[in-house]
Design an enzyme around this catalytic site. Structure first.
Site, PDB file in Angstrom:
ATOM      1  N   SER A  25      53.952 -46.843  21.410  1.00 28.77           N
ATOM      2  CA  SER A  25      52.572 -46.488  21.767  1.00 28.77           C
ATOM      3  C   SER A  25      52.446 -46.278  23.271  1.00 28.77           C
ATOM      4  CB  SER A  25      51.606 -47.587  21.317  1.00 28.77           C
ATOM      5  OG  SER A  25      51.977 -48.832  21.868  1.00 28.77           O
ATOM      6  N   THR A 157       8.986 -26.472  15.629  1.00 30.59           N
ATOM      7  CA  THR A 157       9.418 -27.310  14.500  1.00 30.59           C
ATOM      8  C   THR A 157       9.966 -26.301  13.491  1.00 30.59           C
ATOM      9  OG1 THR A 157       7.300 -27.179  13.355  1.00 30.59           O
ATOM     10  CG2 THR A 157       7.573 -29.045  14.852  1.00 30.59           C
ATOM     11  N   HIS A 158      10.981 -26.689  12.786  1.00 26.66           N
ATOM     12  CA  HIS A 158      11.660 -25.753  11.850  1.00 26.66           C
ATOM     13  C   HIS A 158      12.137 -24.496  12.577  1.00 26.66           C
ATOM     14  CE1 HIS A 158       9.746 -28.168   8.636  1.00 26.66           C
ATOM     15  NE2 HIS A 158       8.701 -28.145   9.456  1.00 26.66           N
ATOM     16  N   SER A 279      34.271 -11.786  27.310  1.00 35.04           N
ATOM     17  CA  SER A 279      35.001 -11.417  26.104  1.00 35.04           C
ATOM     18  C   SER A 279      36.193 -10.545  26.491  1.00 35.04           C
ATOM     19  CB  SER A 279      34.065 -10.633  25.175  1.00 35.04           C
ATOM     20  OG  SER A 279      34.793  -9.748  24.358  1.00 35.04           O
ATOM     21  N   LYS A 285      29.882  -8.723  27.635  1.00 30.39           N
ATOM     22  CA  LYS A 285      29.569 -10.066  27.153  1.00 30.39           C
ATOM     23  C   LYS A 285      29.555 -11.147  28.222  1.00 30.39           C
ATOM     24  CE  LYS A 285      29.791 -11.383  23.106  1.00 30.39           C
ATOM     25  NZ  LYS A 285      28.733 -12.003  22.353  1.00 30.39           N
ATOM     26  N   ASN A 287      29.219 -15.221  27.598  1.00 30.48           N
ATOM     27  CA  ASN A 287      29.066 -16.187  26.505  1.00 30.48           C
ATOM     28  C   ASN A 287      28.880 -17.625  26.990  1.00 30.48           C
ATOM     29  OD1 ASN A 287      29.438 -14.176  24.541  1.00 30.48           O
ATOM     30  ND2 ASN A 287      31.661 -14.342  24.712  1.00 30.48           N
ATOM     31  N   GLU A 292      29.006 -24.241  23.663  1.00 32.05           N
ATOM     32  CA  GLU A 292      29.604 -24.202  22.323  1.00 32.05           C
ATOM     33  C   GLU A 292      30.703 -25.248  22.187  1.00 32.05           C
ATOM     34  OE1 GLU A 292      29.526 -19.697  20.812  1.00 32.05           O
ATOM     35  OE2 GLU A 292      30.245 -19.927  22.854  1.00 32.05           O
ATOM     36  N   GLN A 324      47.236 -50.175  16.184  1.00 35.27           N
ATOM     37  CA  GLN A 324      47.716 -49.436  17.354  1.00 35.27           C
ATOM     38  C   GLN A 324      47.044 -48.053  17.437  1.00 35.27           C
ATOM     39  OE1 GLN A 324      51.891 -49.865  18.568  1.00 35.27           O
ATOM     40  NE2 GLN A 324      52.142 -47.716  18.070  1.00 35.27           N
TER      41      GLN A 324
HETATM   42  N1  ARG Z   1      51.202 -51.700  20.735  1.00 40.10           N
HETATM   43  C1  ARG Z   1      50.539 -52.642  19.894  1.00 40.10           C
HETATM   44  C2  ARG Z   1      49.122 -52.171  19.619  1.00 40.10           C
HETATM   45  O1  ARG Z   1      48.680 -51.344  20.293  1.00 40.10           O
HETATM   46  C3  ARG Z   1      50.483 -53.980  20.586  1.00 40.10           C
HETATM   47  C4  ARG Z   1      50.485 -55.150  19.693  1.00 40.10           C
HETATM   48  C5  ARG Z   1      51.715 -55.260  18.919  1.00 40.10           C
HETATM   49  N2  ARG Z   1      51.867 -56.486  18.239  1.00 40.10           N
HETATM   50  C6  ARG Z   1      52.806 -56.655  17.346  1.00 40.10           C
HETATM   51  N3  ARG Z   1      52.877 -57.808  16.844  1.00 40.10           N
HETATM   52  N4  ARG Z   1      53.572 -55.700  16.946  1.00 40.10           N
HETATM   53  O2  ARG Z   1      48.465 -52.620  18.701  1.00 40.10           O
END
Ligand code: ARG
Length: 468
Positions: A25, A157-158, A279, A285, A287, A292, A324
């Site tokens: 992560s 309204t509407h 465009s 154009k 835009n 959007e 995670q």
């Molecule tokens: N990277 C993990 C998370 O974001 C941290 C916690 C991980 N804990 C574990 N026991 N694997 O949730």
């Protein structure tokens, strides 16, 4: 060379490369580094206070962590995928740097309470930042409202012409919405502002710790009361992303209106060329892509809210790795809304209102009809009856193709004897606006007061800098 895992003791085989890259992560949670280090410093301070580490070890840990922080800020720190997440990257770097003292930092702590802590700290800071950005947008809307004070537009309204309103009143409606969003963020922060640190993996610890002290150091209002809840709770993420959903939903409503208003049929507003795009095929154009995109991005934020709810639904206590994924949702939702708020504030500042077109539009749609019905009420006609009479008058006007105010007194009298010369003081958009009385209405005196109120209230709110 393969990185030794901090949890590698019971393993006999290297982690498969595919698993490393699937489970990591750090590619997205690296941005928690500031909070991770802040939390670790507080944790080390508490450990020393509780005599679980020595003062000297604490000093070494704090110094090491501060150096790591400087390295990260200088862009010199290498986050390694093999070390999974931001927590293990920083802890490993600390151990590499200071040796045995670093190995004591994780005493009475788990990544489960650590990540919950980091994310709370991050969310708390982002909520503050978001509040500042909301103020900037509010200020621009108030400024526009003040500039165009007196300008009248048809209220809808509407999406049909309904009653005349001041443009300032329309703009201030959004200021009210955004203010509610701010208070929602504040409420979210009240519940969020408790420290989960000390819950450890899920059950707490047998060691003599002082979680209240860590909580105080980190500016929390208290400690989570139940360790299992502390590591499993992501309600604050859901709440925060709901707050963001509300903000972007409000922005999206304004965007939708302005997209319509800047086309040739309406032409109520003109957005500066600098805030529009062209465009690739149609040379003429111009835009409103920014508007959007904000409208489009609202879907993305709502999606993150749904992701979070779905992520947590059916998740058994306590920590599960599914969690995670919470960061993917909350980070992107937060970034998206911050970017949208900033650009919308700029766009508002760079948009002008076309008073002539608005005034012309007010001539259409009998938007003084309700005022006429209320005129009759003032002459003691029951409202339902008055409604019917005016409906009939409008039908006649449609037939002869004139406005209400164009009818002669005799013409009015054909529908109701109580109508006198003074009816002309009730008709026409200028008169309507002048005659509004109720609290919170578009009556100029109320709107003016509200502009002053907002100017004063918002002048004290300074935008904060995002240091992440
Ligand atoms: N990277 C993990 C998370 O974001 C941290 C916690 C991980 N804990 C574990 N026991 N694997 O949730």
């Amino acid at each position: 060379m393969k990185q030794k895992k901090p949890w590698g003791g019971r393993f006999t085989k290297q982690t498969a490369a595919s698993v490393e890259s699937f489970t990591e992560s750090v590619s997205f949670d690296w941005r928690l580094y500031k909070y991770d280090i802040e939390g670790s410093i507080a944790h080390a301070t508490m450990l020393a206070r509780c005599k679980l580490i020595t003062e000297k070890e604490k000093t070494t840990i704090v110094k090491g962590l501060s150096e790591i922080l400087s390295e990260i800020l200088a862009g010199k720190f290498e986050f390694k995928e093999s070390l999974e997440d931001v927590h293990m990257n920083i802890e490993s770097a600390l151990i590499d740097r200071i040796g045995d003292a670093g190995k004591k930092l994780h005493t009475a702590r788990s990544r489960n309470d650590q990540v919950a802590l980091d994310l709370r700290l991050w969310t708390r800071e982002q909520a503050r930042l978001m509040t500042g950005l909301l103020s900037v947008l509010q200020k621009e809307l108030v400024k526009k409202g003040k500039k165009h004070f007196g300008l009248i537009m048809p209220g809808f309204t509407h999406l049909q012409h309904a009653q005349p309103v001041l443009v300032s009143h329309y703009l201030l409606a959004y200021v009210e919405m955004l203010e509610r969003d701010k208070t929602r963020l504040q409420d979210c922060c009240v519940r969020l502002n408790k420290s989960p640190l000390g819950a450890c993996a899920l059950a707490g610890t047998t060691l003599p710790t002082d979680p209240l002290h860590t909580a105080k150091l980190l500016g929390f209002q208290g400690v989570c009361e139940n360790s299992m809840d502390a590591v499993s709770d992501r309600d604050f993420c859901v709440e925060y992303v709901f707050c963001l959903s509300s903000i972007v939903m409000h922005m999206s409503r304004l965007c939708e209106e302005w997209i319509i208003w800047c086309n040739d049929e309406f032409k109520f507003i003109e957005i500066s060329d600098a805030y529009c795009t062209g465009s690739s095929i149609m040379p003429q154009k111009k835009n409103p892509d920014v508007l959007e995109l904000i409208r489009g991005k609202s879907g993305r934020v709502f999606g993150h809210l749904t992701s979070l709810l779905t992520l947590l639904k059916g998740l058994p206590l306590s920590y599960n790795r599914d969690m995670q994924e919470d960061k993917v949702a909350i980070f992107d939702a937060s970034d998206t809304v911050q970017n949208s708020l900033s650009i919308l504030a700029e766009l508002v500042a760079n948009t002008s209102f076309n008073g002539e077109r608005m005034t012309q539009a007010c001539e259409k749609g009998f938007i003084d009809a309700t005022a006429l019905a209320e005129y009759l009420v003032k002459k003691d006609v029951p409202f339902r009856k008055a409604h019917e009479i005016v409906g009939n008058i409008v039908r006649e006007c449609i037939r002869v193709q004139c406005k209400l105010v164009d009818l002669k007194l005799d013409g009015f009298k054909a529908f109701s004897f109580v109508i006198e010369k003074d009816v002309y003081k009730a008709l026409g958009v200028e008169n309507c606006i002048k005659n509004y009385k109720s609290y919170g209405s578009t009556a100029p005196q109320f709107v003016k007061k509200r502009i002053t109120y907002w100017e004063k209230k918002l002048s004290s709110s300074l935008p904060r800098k995002n240091t992440d």
